[in-house]
Motif scaffolding. Structure first.
Motif, short mmCIF file in Angstrom:
data_model
loop_
_atom_site.label_atom_id
_atom_site.label_comp_id
_atom_site.label_asym_id
_atom_site.label_seq_id
_atom_site.Cartn_x
_atom_site.Cartn_y
_atom_site.Cartn_z
N ARG A 73 0.85 -1.19 0.00
CA ARG A 73 0.00 0.00 0.00
C ARG A 73 0.88 1.24 0.00
O ARG A 73 1.88 1.29 0.70
CB ARG A 73 -0.89 -0.03 1.25
CG ARG A 73 -1.98 0.99 1.24
CD ARG A 73 -3.01 0.73 2.32
NE ARG A 73 -3.63 -0.58 2.30
CZ ARG A 73 -4.58 -0.96 1.45
NH1 ARG A 73 -5.01 -0.13 0.54
NH2 ARG A 73 -5.10 -2.16 1.50
N THR A 74 0.50 2.23 -0.78
CA THR A 74 1.24 3.48 -0.81
C THR A 74 0.97 4.24 0.48
O THR A 74 -0.20 4.41 0.86
CB THR A 74 0.78 4.34 -2.01
OG1 THR A 74 0.96 3.58 -3.19
CG2 THR A 74 1.56 5.63 -2.10
N PRO A 75 2.01 4.68 1.14
CA PRO A 75 1.77 5.45 2.37
C PRO A 75 1.11 6.79 2.03
O PRO A 75 1.26 7.30 0.93
CB PRO A 75 3.17 5.66 2.96
CG PRO A 75 4.10 5.48 1.82
CD PRO A 75 3.43 4.55 0.85
N GLY A 76 0.39 7.33 2.98
CA GLY A 76 -0.25 8.62 2.76
C GLY A 76 0.77 9.76 2.70
O GLY A 76 1.95 9.58 2.99
N ARG A 77 0.29 10.93 2.31
CA ARG A 77 1.15 12.10 2.22
C ARG A 77 1.54 12.56 3.62
O ARG A 77 0.67 12.74 4.49
CB ARG A 77 0.41 13.21 1.49
CG ARG A 77 1.20 14.47 1.39
CD ARG A 77 0.43 15.55 0.66
NE ARG A 77 1.15 16.80 0.77
CZ ARG A 77 0.90 17.87 0.06
NH1 ARG A 77 -0.06 17.84 -0.82
NH2 ARG A 77 1.60 18.95 0.22
N PRO A 78 2.84 12.80 3.85
CA PRO A 78 3.25 13.34 5.15
C PRO A 78 2.60 14.70 5.39
O PRO A 78 2.53 15.53 4.48
CB PRO A 78 4.77 13.47 5.03
CG PRO A 78 5.16 12.56 3.92
CD PRO A 78 3.99 12.52 2.99
N PRO A 79 2.13 14.96 6.61
CA PRO A 79 1.38 16.20 6.86
C PRO A 79 2.18 17.48 6.64
O PRO A 79 1.62 18.51 6.28
CB PRO A 79 0.93 16.09 8.32
CG PRO A 79 1.68 14.94 8.89
CD PRO A 79 2.21 14.12 7.78
N LYS A 80 3.51 17.45 6.82
CA LYS A 80 4.31 18.67 6.68
C LYS A 80 5.04 18.75 5.34
O LYS A 80 5.87 19.63 5.14
CB LYS A 80 5.32 18.75 7.81
CG LYS A 80 4.67 18.91 9.17
CD LYS A 80 5.70 19.05 10.26
CE LYS A 80 5.02 19.22 11.61
NZ LYS A 80 5.97 19.33 12.69
N MET A 81 4.74 17.86 4.41
CA MET A 81 5.45 17.85 3.12
C MET A 81 5.25 19.18 2.39
O MET A 81 4.16 19.74 2.36
CB MET A 81 4.94 16.70 2.24
CG MET A 81 5.68 16.61 0.93
SD MET A 81 5.47 15.07 0.02
CE MET A 81 3.76 14.90 -0.17
#
Length: 140
Positions: A73-81
Motif C-alpha cells: 500500500r502506498t503510504p499517505g502524504r506526510p502532513p508537513k510535506m
C-alpha cells in the motif's frame, strides 16, 4: 609477403566461425510461471463474473490481491510535506519546453529527507503530458 596477413585473417575467421554459429542452449526453455493463475473472471468465492455490473467488485478483489501480495500500500502524504520549485527554464530543449526542478521536502525542512524531481512541460500544448524524472540538481 602481402598475402600472409590475409591468410592469417582467413584462418582466424575459420577457427572462430564455429563459436559464432553456436546456438543458445536455453533458447527453447519455457519461462518459470506458477502452475495455476487465478481466473480474472471468477470471484474469490468461486462464483463466475456473469455480468458487466459485477466487474467492479471483482476488480476490487484483484486490486486487493495485488496490494496484499505484490506491491503493498502506498503510504499517505506526510502532513508537513512541502514543494520547492527552483531553477525554472522556460526555453529548455530549444524553446520547446519549460524545465522546472522541484524539491519535495517530506518533513517540510530543507535539511530533512527530500527528493528532487525534474519536470519538462511542452510549451506549445494547452494541457500537455508531463515528463518526470528523478533529478540531480542542475546549476544555472
Amino acid at each position: 609477403m602481402t598475402t600472409r596477413p590475409i591468410i592469417i585473417a582467413v584462418c582466424a575467421l575459420a577457427m572462430a566461425a564455429p563459436a559464432l554459429c553456436q546456438s543458445n542452449p536455453d533458447q527453447y526453455r519455457q519461462p518459470v510461471v506458477p502452475a495455476h493463475l487465478p481466473d480474472a473472471l471468477v470471484f474469490a468465492n468461486g462464483t463466475p463474473v456473469a455480468t458487466q455490473a459485477q466487474w467492479p467488485k471483482r476488480r476490487e478483489e484483484l486490486l486487493a490481491l495485488f496490494t496484499e501480495q505484490m506491491y503493498g500500500r502506498t503510504p499517505g502524504r506526510p502532513p508537513k510535506m512541502r514543494f520547492n520549485v527552483y531553477n525554472v527554464d522556460r526555453h529548455a530543449l530549444g524553446g520547446k519546453a519549460t524545465r522546472e526542478q522541484v524539491s519535495i521536502l517530506f518533513l517540510g525542512k530543507e535539511d530533512g529527507p527530500r527528493m528532487d524531481l525534474l519536470v519538462y512541460i511542452p510549451n506549445s500544448i494547452k494541457r500537455p503530458p508531463v515528463i518526470l524524472g528523478l533529478a540531480s540538481p542542475i546549476d544555472g
